[in-house]
Structures are given as structure tokens and as C-alpha cells.
Design an enzyme around this catalytic site. Structure first.
Site, mmCIF file in Angstrom:
data_model
loop_
_atom_site.group_PDB
_atom_site.id
_atom_site.type_symbol
_atom_site.label_atom_id
_atom_site.label_comp_id
_atom_site.label_asym_id
_atom_site.label_seq_id
_atom_site.Cartn_x
_atom_site.Cartn_y
_atom_site.Cartn_z
ATOM 1 N N ASP A 9 1.605 1.580 2.489
ATOM 2 C CA ASP A 9 2.720 1.176 3.348
ATOM 3 C C ASP A 9 2.716 2.075 4.582
ATOM 4 O O ASP A 9 2.776 3.291 4.466
ATOM 5 C CB ASP A 9 4.037 1.319 2.568
ATOM 6 C CG ASP A 9 5.223 0.735 3.319
ATOM 7 O OD1 ASP A 9 6.124 0.215 2.657
ATOM 8 O OD2 ASP A 9 5.259 0.811 4.562
ATOM 9 N N ASP A 104 2.736 -4.549 7.269
ATOM 10 C CA ASP A 104 2.355 -3.137 7.167
ATOM 11 C C ASP A 104 2.142 -2.666 5.735
ATOM 12 O O ASP A 104 2.106 -1.472 5.474
ATOM 13 C CB ASP A 104 3.400 -2.256 7.865
ATOM 14 C CG ASP A 104 4.561 -1.869 6.967
ATOM 15 O OD1 ASP A 104 5.007 -2.721 6.176
ATOM 16 O OD2 ASP A 104 5.002 -0.711 7.056
ATOM 17 N N GLU A 105 2.007 -3.606 4.816
ATOM 18 C CA GLU A 105 2.049 -3.207 3.411
ATOM 19 C C GLU A 105 1.110 -4.083 2.590
ATOM 20 O O GLU A 105 1.092 -5.298 2.759
ATOM 21 C CB GLU A 105 3.491 -3.443 2.972
ATOM 22 C CG GLU A 105 3.893 -2.921 1.666
ATOM 23 C CD GLU A 105 5.326 -3.384 1.350
ATOM 24 O OE1 GLU A 105 5.605 -3.563 0.174
ATOM 25 O OE2 GLU A 105 6.122 -3.599 2.278
HETATM 26 P P1 TTP Z 1 9.003 -1.108 6.325
HETATM 27 O O1 TTP Z 1 7.680 -0.733 5.727
HETATM 28 O O2 TTP Z 1 10.118 -1.419 5.419
HETATM 29 O O3 TTP Z 1 9.516 0.075 7.269
HETATM 30 P P2 TTP Z 1 8.712 0.998 8.254
HETATM 31 O O4 TTP Z 1 7.238 0.823 8.151
HETATM 32 O O5 TTP Z 1 9.252 0.822 9.644
HETATM 33 O O6 TTP Z 1 9.142 2.444 7.778
HETATM 34 P P3 TTP Z 1 8.728 3.194 6.432
HETATM 35 O O7 TTP Z 1 7.816 2.288 5.663
HETATM 36 O O8 TTP Z 1 8.041 4.446 6.894
HETATM 37 O O9 TTP Z 1 10.009 3.475 5.744
HETATM 38 O O10 TTP Z 1 8.816 -2.326 7.292
HETATM 39 C C1 TTP Z 1 7.642 -2.506 8.082
HETATM 40 C C2 TTP Z 1 7.997 -3.118 9.422
HETATM 41 O O11 TTP Z 1 8.682 -4.353 9.235
HETATM 42 C C3 TTP Z 1 8.934 -2.260 10.247
HETATM 43 O O12 TTP Z 1 8.232 -1.311 11.056
HETATM 44 C C4 TTP Z 1 9.680 -3.254 11.054
HETATM 45 C C5 TTP Z 1 9.707 -4.503 10.201
HETATM 46 N N1 TTP Z 1 11.047 -4.639 9.603
HETATM 47 C C6 TTP Z 1 12.000 -5.407 10.257
HETATM 48 O O13 TTP Z 1 11.706 -6.007 11.295
HETATM 49 N N2 TTP Z 1 13.253 -5.498 9.729
HETATM 50 C C7 TTP Z 1 13.601 -4.830 8.590
HETATM 51 O O14 TTP Z 1 14.770 -4.919 8.163
HETATM 52 C C8 TTP Z 1 12.614 -4.046 7.910
HETATM 53 C C9 TTP Z 1 12.953 -3.301 6.634
HETATM 54 C C10 TTP Z 1 11.349 -3.988 8.445
HETATM 55 MG MG MG Z 2 6.332 0.737 6.251
#
Ligand code: TTP
Ligand code: MG
Length: 398
Positions: A9, A104-105
Site C-alpha cells: 500500500d 495504490d494497493e
Molecule cells: P489510501 O491508501 O487509503 O491512503 P493514502 O495512500 O493516501 O495514505 P496511506 O495509505 O499512507 O494511509 O488511499 C489511496 C489513495 O486513494 C489516496 O492517496 C487518495 C485516494 N482516496 C480518496 O480519493 N478518497 C478516500 O477517501 C481515500 C481513503 C483514498
Molecule cells: Mg495508501
């Protein structure tokens, strides 16, 4: 033989890409999301911005209040998609069993890759290193014998994390965690579990499975198994998936049909793009609506032919919305799913019987051009007008 699953992630994904691309943003509170007034919400915030209490799905207005000096940027989905495909390409060099959960995952089943690439830990470290060296981004890696534990592991050491959970470490590393850390435990399930004084994963693991099933239905049994470290779900590449869907939970309920349609447009864009990227087409379009009382409605339409075309899927799902949404109902979740999938090649073969030309709808040509531009330049030079004007109010999950 025990499986080896890696969950990767990316850290603060959208914000980290913006910081990478612009030196002036590094070390600064960066907030990526919709417009600062009106209905915009935060998509993500850099870790610097999180210190101000800013998080995904928070109204932008609130984010501005908490951090007026922050750097506020619009969502550049085409850019993030391009980086996403670079990350997925790195994963694909270790195993064909890559299941992308969002941009991103992803889960990687590396059970069969160990002869070639070493231990799962070696692969996990190498993946982090390559993402840093090739893309100047950081990722958090979790390694475990199944998907549930691998995802928990990747969250344990964020950002720039590396964490493993073995079956033997379940009681020590997982059982002390609160039940809210489990996928599938939302506010409502948490409420039910708390009534029975189940607030940690360990307490859930030792609860009576029959009682859990009685109170929560089938998901109750599943949660019990997960809490005991049992998760048989395979890592499924999208090619093998039975359907492709995206859904969005709103921070604040939405009662505006135009707004719902616009959110559907983004979901539809993502689903259609994912289908095309995986050389898939689908025939059944399903709309999911959940109202503020958690009443969930799903309605499907089966199209006359297979498609990965934005316009056709969007028209179908909007028609379903029009027929099933009662004006004024407060909606907390909206989702779109395309199922009844076929690989593109198979579809083309079928179409050949009737002549390919007829099947090549003019809208397919637009999708092809958009994909080519997006893949090549990573900037969406062409975008639908309505998507440009509206903010992204959603919290997107798969
Ligand atoms: P996440 O992996 O949940 O968050 P992140 O990568 O920004 O942060 P981290 O993993 O370090 O906690 O989500 C990945 C991307 O998806 C995030 O950069 C933006 C998008 N996203 C949204 O647009 N809305 C949301 O509510 C969430 C949770 C994520
Ligand atoms: Mg993330």
C-alpha cells in the site's frame, strides 16, 4: 503448504506523487481533493498535513480551517493512474498473481515465486527498494500467510513500513488490535460486537461462532474465522475476477440526484478503464445504493452485448438510478459493478461472426483515444466537461 501473500500500500499516494513532482511541496502539508468551498472533500493528505488532523473524506472547508497555510491541490487522476500502472508493472515481475485493490494497493501471491526470487521477505524488501529507486515513492509492505493478515501487516508500520505476521504470531501481534482494524467491521458491526463486549480481535476470536452468526448473519462467521487467522480467499488477478466494481461511501449523506450521477461518472470511468486495461468486457451493469438507514438496494441490467465503453455503462447505470432513486432519499453509499465478464479476444471472435465493424461503436474510439493519451502523457488533456466542473466528494474503495 502455507501461502505467502504480500500486501503493498503506497503512502499518502496522491499527495506523495505531487510532492515528488514539485520540490516546493516536499516537507509541506499537501492536501489533494475537491474545491475548497462547496461540496469538495479531501482525497488524501500528506503525512505533514495529517499532523493537523486532516484525513481522507474530510470536507475541504474543514481542512482549510485546520491548516490555512496548507498547499491545496486538485485531483489529477490521469497522473495517479499512470504511476499506478508503473507500480503494478513492478509487482508483475514477481508473480502473475497480482490483485489490484485500488490504484495504490495490491495483493501478491508469491508462494510459487520463492525458488526464483528468494524468501517473501526478500521480495518485499526488493519491491520497496525498486519503488523508491524507480519511482521515488515510498510504500508500506505487509507479509503474511493470507490476505487478511497481509493487509493488517502493511498498516502496522506505515509510512515506509515493513512488517510480517506469521501464523504463530497471531495471538501476540493481532489479537490485541481493536475490531475496527478488521476489514468488514464498519460502525454498525462495531456497535453490535460491542454490545457483547467484543472490542478486540482476540475477544472476537474466542467468542461463540454460533452467536456471531446469529447476530451478524454469514459475515459473523467470516469475521470469526478471520480473527482466528483463517482466510482462504485466493489472490485473484482481475483477469480471473467475476466482476469489476467501485463504490463510494459519502462522509455526509447525499440527496442530490445530479450529484449522484456525477459521482457515478467517476466510478464508471474507473470501472471502464479497469476493464479495458485488463482486456475485459462485461454485459451486466449493477447499481448499488445504500441509504442512511443502511438499507441497501441493488438493481441490474443486462446489456445487449459485451462492453468496456464508458458511455454505454454510464447510460445503463444512470437509467437504473433514475428508475430506482426516490428524490429526497439520503444516500450514504453508491456503487457500480460490471459483471458477466469475457476476455476481449473471446468477444472479438464472437463478434466476427456478425462483422466486427458494427460492434465498434463510435464511443469506443473516444475511449481508445483517451486511454492512449492518458497512458502516454499521464495528463488528462481531454476530460468530460462535467467531471472537470465538479469536485470529487467521495471516499473511494473497491
Ligand atoms: P489510501 O491508501 O487509503 O491512503 P493514502 O495512500 O493516501 O495514505 P496511506 O495509505 O499512507 O494511509 O488511499 C489511496 C489513495 O486513494 C489516496 O492517496 C487518495 C485516494 N482516496 C480518496 O480519493 N478518497 C478516500 O477517501 C481515500 C481513503 C483514498
Ligand atoms: Mg495508501
Amino acid at each position: 503448504m502455507e501461502r505467502a501473500v504480500i500486501h503493498v500500500d503506497m503512502d499518502a499516494f496522491f499527495a506523495s506523487i505531487e510532492q515528488r513532482n514539485n520540490e516546493a511541496y516536499r516537507g509541506q502539508p499537501v492536501i489533494v481533493g475537491g474545491a475548497k468551498d462547496g461540496r469538495g472533500v479531501v482525497s488524501t493528505a500528506s503525512y505533514e498535513a495529517r499532523k493537523f488532523g486532516i484525513h481522507s473524506a474530510m470536507p475541504m472547508r474543514e481542512a482549510v480551517r485546520r491548516c490555512p497555510q496548507g498547499i491545496f491541490l486538485p485531483v489529477d487522476m490521469a497522473l495517479y493512474r499512470q504511476v499506478s500502472s508503473q507500480i503494478m508493472a513492478i509487482f508483475a515481475t514477481y508473480t502473475p498473481l497480482v490483485e489490484a485493490i485500488s490504484l495504490d494497493e495490491a495483493f501478491l501471491d508469491v508462494t510459487g515465486s520463492q525458488k526464483l526470487f528468494g524468501s517473501p521477505e526478500d521480495m518485499g524488501r526488493e519491491i520497496k527498494k525498486r519503488i523508491w529507486q524507480e519511482l521515488q515513492l515510498t510504500a508500506s509492505v505487509g507479509i503474511a500467510p493470507n490476505k487478511f493478515l497481509a493487509k493488517l501487516a502493511s498498516e502496522m508500520d506505515k509510512p515506509d513500513g515493513f512488517y510480517t505476521i506469521t501464523s504463530q504470531e497471531l495471538a501476540q501481534k493481532v489479537w490485541p488490535l481493536p475490531i475496527t482494524k478488521m476489514m468488514g467491521v464498519g460502525a454498525k458491526t462495531e456497535q453490535v460486537l460491542r454490545k457483547y463486549h467484543l472490542s478486540t480481535i482476540g475477544q472476537l476470536a474466542q467468542a461463540d461462532p454460533a452467536l456471531l452468526e446469529k447476530r451478524l448473519g454469514k459475515p459473523g462467521r467470516l469475521l470469526y474465522q478471520l480473527a482466528n487467522g483463517v482466510d482462504k480467499r485466493p489472490v485473484e488477478p482481475e483477469r480471473a475476477a467475476k466482476s469489476i466494481g467501485r463504490e463510494t461511501t459519502f462522509k455526509e449523506d447525499i440527496t442530490d440526484c445530479y450529484m449522484l450521477e456525477t459521482v457515478l461518472m467517476d466510478l464508471c470511468d474507473d470501472v471502464a478503464y479497469t476493464l479495458r486495461r485488463n482486456h475485459l468486457r462485461g454485459k451486466t451493469v449493477t447499481l448499488k445504493l445504500r441509504d442512511k438507514n443502511f438499507k441497501t438496494l441493488t438493481r441490474s441490467e443486462t446489456l445487449s452485448g459485451y462492453t468496456a465503453n464508458f458511455e454505454r455503462i454510464y447510460q445503463a447505470v444512470c437509467a437504473l438510478l433514475g428508475a430506482n432513486y426516490r428524490q429526497g432519499t439520503a444516500i450514504r453509499l453508491i456503487g457500480l459493478n460490471v459483471s458477466h465478464l469475457e476476455k476481449e479476444d473471446a468477444v472479438v471472435e464472437q463478434l466476427d461472426l456478425f462483422g466486427r465493424a458494427e460492434a465498434f461503436h463510435k464511443n469506443d474510439a473516444l475511449d481508445v483515444v483517451l486511454d492512449a493519451l492518458n497512458n502516454k502523457y499521464g495528463k488528462q488533456t481531454v476530460k468530460r466537461a462535467r467531471q472537470m466542473k465538479t469536485e470529487t466528494p467521495e471516499n473511494e474503495d473497491t
